[in-house]
Enzyme design. Structure first.
Site, PDB file in Angstrom:
ATOM      1  N   MET A 221      55.373  19.612  79.631  1.00  0.00           N
ATOM      2  CA  MET A 221      55.666  18.747  78.519  1.00  0.00           C
ATOM      3  C   MET A 221      55.951  17.343  79.049  1.00  0.00           C
ATOM      4  O   MET A 221      57.045  17.055  79.497  1.00  0.00           O
ATOM      5  CB  MET A 221      56.873  19.271  77.743  1.00  0.00           C
ATOM      6  CG  MET A 221      57.339  18.325  76.681  1.00  0.00           C
ATOM      7  SD  MET A 221      58.723  18.913  75.703  1.00  0.00           S
ATOM      8  CE  MET A 221      60.070  18.692  76.827  1.00  0.00           C
ATOM      9  N   PRO A 222      54.983  16.449  79.019  1.00  0.00           N
ATOM     10  CA  PRO A 222      55.221  15.073  79.460  1.00  0.00           C
ATOM     11  C   PRO A 222      56.149  14.334  78.500  1.00  0.00           C
ATOM     12  O   PRO A 222      56.079  14.507  77.287  1.00  0.00           O
ATOM     13  CB  PRO A 222      53.835  14.434  79.446  1.00  0.00           C
ATOM     14  CG  PRO A 222      52.869  15.551  79.379  1.00  0.00           C
ATOM     15  CD  PRO A 222      53.579  16.681  78.714  1.00  0.00           C
ATOM     16  N   PHE A 223      56.997  13.514  79.089  1.00  0.00           N
ATOM     17  CA  PHE A 223      57.878  12.625  78.328  1.00  0.00           C
ATOM     18  C   PHE A 223      57.746  11.254  78.961  1.00  0.00           C
ATOM     19  O   PHE A 223      58.117  11.064  80.115  1.00  0.00           O
ATOM     20  CB  PHE A 223      59.327  13.109  78.392  1.00  0.00           C
ATOM     21  CG  PHE A 223      60.272  12.275  77.571  1.00  0.00           C
ATOM     22  CD1 PHE A 223      60.574  12.644  76.275  1.00  0.00           C
ATOM     23  CD2 PHE A 223      60.833  11.125  78.088  1.00  0.00           C
ATOM     24  CE1 PHE A 223      61.442  11.880  75.506  1.00  0.00           C
ATOM     25  CE2 PHE A 223      61.693  10.348  77.332  1.00  0.00           C
ATOM     26  CZ  PHE A 223      62.004  10.726  76.044  1.00  0.00           C
TER      27      PHE A 223
ATOM     28  N   HIS B 181      55.310  13.661  74.577  1.00  0.00           N
ATOM     29  CA  HIS B 181      56.249  12.798  73.858  1.00  0.00           C
ATOM     30  C   HIS B 181      56.202  11.394  74.451  1.00  0.00           C
ATOM     31  O   HIS B 181      56.301  11.232  75.664  1.00  0.00           O
ATOM     32  CB  HIS B 181      57.676  13.338  73.980  1.00  0.00           C
ATOM     33  CG  HIS B 181      57.812  14.718  73.429  1.00  0.00           C
ATOM     34  ND1 HIS B 181      58.273  14.956  72.158  1.00  0.00           N
ATOM     35  CD2 HIS B 181      57.525  15.936  73.965  1.00  0.00           C
ATOM     36  CE1 HIS B 181      58.266  16.261  71.938  1.00  0.00           C
ATOM     37  NE2 HIS B 181      57.823  16.870  73.017  1.00  0.00           N
TER      38      HIS B 181
END
Length: 73
Positions: free
Chosen positions: A1-3, A41
């Site tokens: 999950m990239p942020f 995100h």
């Protein structure tokens, strides 16, 4: 999950421009790193130019000096 956090100065960036930045960063992460867009995100933080400084002065002061210098040309 990239942020991903993007910090910019708060001065005239439109909602459309921010949407484009979000879309293009998401597309890049999907294309290059195979990250799922629905798990990516992107946060854009807007900082007032009085709260962003470099070279020992605020961005507000820098831009004022730059405008004065350009006005003399």
């Amino acid at each position: 999950m990239p942020f991903v956090t993007v910090r910019i100065t708060r001065d005239g960036v439109t909602t459309e421009q921010k949407a484009q930045v979000i879309a293009e960063i998401t597309e890049t992460l999907e294309r290059v790193l195979n990250k799922r867009p629905d798990l990516t995100h992107i946060v854009i933080e807007e900082v007032d130019t009085d709260n962003w400084g470099y070279a020992g002065i605020t961005t507000t002061q820098y831009r004022k000096q730059l405008a004065e210098t350009q006005g003399q040309s």
